[in-house]
Design an enzyme around this catalytic site. Sequence first.
Site, short mmCIF file in Angstrom:
data_model
loop_
_atom_site.label_atom_id
_atom_site.label_comp_id
_atom_site.label_asym_id
_atom_site.label_seq_id
_atom_site.Cartn_x
_atom_site.Cartn_y
_atom_site.Cartn_z
N ARG A 208 9.49 15.52 -1.06
CA ARG A 208 8.09 15.75 -0.89
C ARG A 208 7.85 17.12 -1.36
O ARG A 208 6.65 17.30 -2.05
CB ARG A 208 7.72 15.97 0.68
CG ARG A 208 7.65 14.49 1.37
CD ARG A 208 7.47 14.62 2.85
NE ARG A 208 8.42 14.71 3.76
CZ ARG A 208 9.25 13.98 4.37
NH1 ARG A 208 8.86 12.80 4.23
NH2 ARG A 208 10.02 14.17 5.21
N PHE A 224 2.10 3.68 0.03
CA PHE A 224 3.18 3.68 1.05
C PHE A 224 3.57 5.19 1.70
O PHE A 224 4.36 5.71 1.94
CB PHE A 224 4.48 3.25 0.77
CG PHE A 224 4.64 2.04 0.01
CD1 PHE A 224 4.51 0.70 0.62
CD2 PHE A 224 4.77 1.98 -1.34
CE1 PHE A 224 4.37 -0.59 -0.33
CE2 PHE A 224 4.69 1.03 -2.35
CZ PHE A 224 4.52 -0.45 -1.60
N ASP A 246 -1.65 2.89 2.69
CA ASP A 246 -0.60 2.36 3.62
C ASP A 246 -1.14 1.17 4.27
O ASP A 246 -2.50 1.06 4.61
CB ASP A 246 -0.25 3.36 4.57
CG ASP A 246 1.37 3.00 4.98
OD1 ASP A 246 2.19 3.51 4.76
OD2 ASP A 246 1.25 1.97 5.89
N SER A 247 -0.51 0.23 4.63
CA SER A 247 -0.90 -1.04 5.31
C SER A 247 -0.94 -0.80 6.82
O SER A 247 -1.49 -1.66 7.57
CB SER A 247 -0.03 -2.41 5.06
OG SER A 247 1.29 -1.91 5.57
N ASP A 296 6.95 4.79 -2.62
CA ASP A 296 7.78 4.97 -1.69
C ASP A 296 7.85 3.79 -0.74
O ASP A 296 7.62 3.93 0.52
CB ASP A 296 7.88 6.51 -0.86
CG ASP A 296 9.06 6.59 -0.03
OD1 ASP A 296 10.21 6.01 -0.20
OD2 ASP A 296 9.02 7.42 1.01
N CYS A 336 14.70 2.63 -1.25
CA CYS A 336 15.58 3.00 -0.14
C CYS A 336 16.54 1.93 0.31
O CYS A 336 17.24 1.63 1.47
CB CYS A 336 14.94 3.52 1.04
SG CYS A 336 13.70 2.41 1.73
#
Length: 393
Positions: A208, A224, A246-247, A296, A336
């Site tokens: 970040r 995301f 983002d959802s 991400d 990830c």
Amino acid sequence: MNALILKPGKEKSLQHRHPWVFSGAVERIKGEPQPGETVAVRDTHGAFLAYAAYSPQSQIRARVWGFRESEAVDAAFFRARLARAIELRQELDEVTDGMRLVHGESDGLPGLVVDRYGDTLVMQVLSAGMEHWRETLAGLLVELTACANLYERSDAEVREMEGLPVRKGILRGTLPAPLVIREHGLKFVVDVEKGQKTGFYLDQRDNRRRIGELAKDKDVLNCFCYSGGFSLSALQGGARSVLSVDSSAEALELARENARLNGLPEDRAEWQEADVFKALRLFRDQGKSFDLIVLDPPKFAPTAHHAANAARAYKDINLWALKLLRPGGLLATFSCSGGVSPELFQKILAGAALDAGVTAQVVGRFAAGTDHPAVLNFPEGEYLKGLLLRRVE
Ligand code: SAH
């Protein structure tokens, strides 16, 4: 002591100090160990290999506590392992009060995750062995850290595979409301009860910051975004605009709160609730373009079995992101997924660039922060990888 006797040849991975014993490696069980109890693991001739926690329901039938026969597995053992893990994180105190104190196998504590958020600890008990020692661990953690509050977030899916029920709740003290941490000069509200993971993606801390350093005067797209981590860094770093997607409405709510908390310029930030797979196509249709894009996504492939589907998903979002980049623009792209190796990830990105008709260079690489280490004999511990790509043309 009860024991697991391994099939001939199956002692090899333990001799290489890999901490898992798979069900297929076990020839027979001596005695009647209960779930989570310590057993000796022996080769087919009866020679000692390791002490491990027995987990009858899991494919990972036992997780190793230690490879020394003289080292008993008791409260003193856990005290020493926890103390070491905590000590190794002390260097982080200057930059943050949010950190992972215990990272499972990589800290010699298989199945245990402990995150610290200020004066509050969040513990995830993810294996039968750790479940057995849960009370001892809770006491030791509070004693060794002097943190006032301890919350249990044992609600990860892996517990099912261990035959353990979901468990959540306060074990010591209370939960501060709101719970705020600082990280590289930014403040973040962390929701340990309902947030994702234990409330925050601690592993991306340094990445970040890197994005913040790259963001000056740029138009940034953060896909995301969760509670706004990369977006806030970019705003702090002087981005011209930051569009975050983002959802999850709850995640966006947190992100907005975090932006306000830091007094960041609200007129430069836009938050959008959408499916990234659709949003990227829509942005393309709208003729949008960006200087810096962050991707991400969540774990598309928890294990190698999911790699093929995951590869398609990674390729898709990266392909569209590359198309949205202005020439010279940067894409910070992460995976990830434990089931996707760094090599495979890079291959997927090469395919995405090819199909996007874009030439891109690798100009940097990302990994998890130092509080998420991976011991060399446990490559599974190294799950987060990322590349910084520059679109050349
Ligand atoms: N970068 C973040 C962490 C991202 S976690 C940080 O630094 O904190 C992954 C996020 O993706 C979650 O917030 C989840 O809500 C979101 N997500 C999952 N699937 C999605 C989709 N198809 N479209 C948009 N967001 C999605």
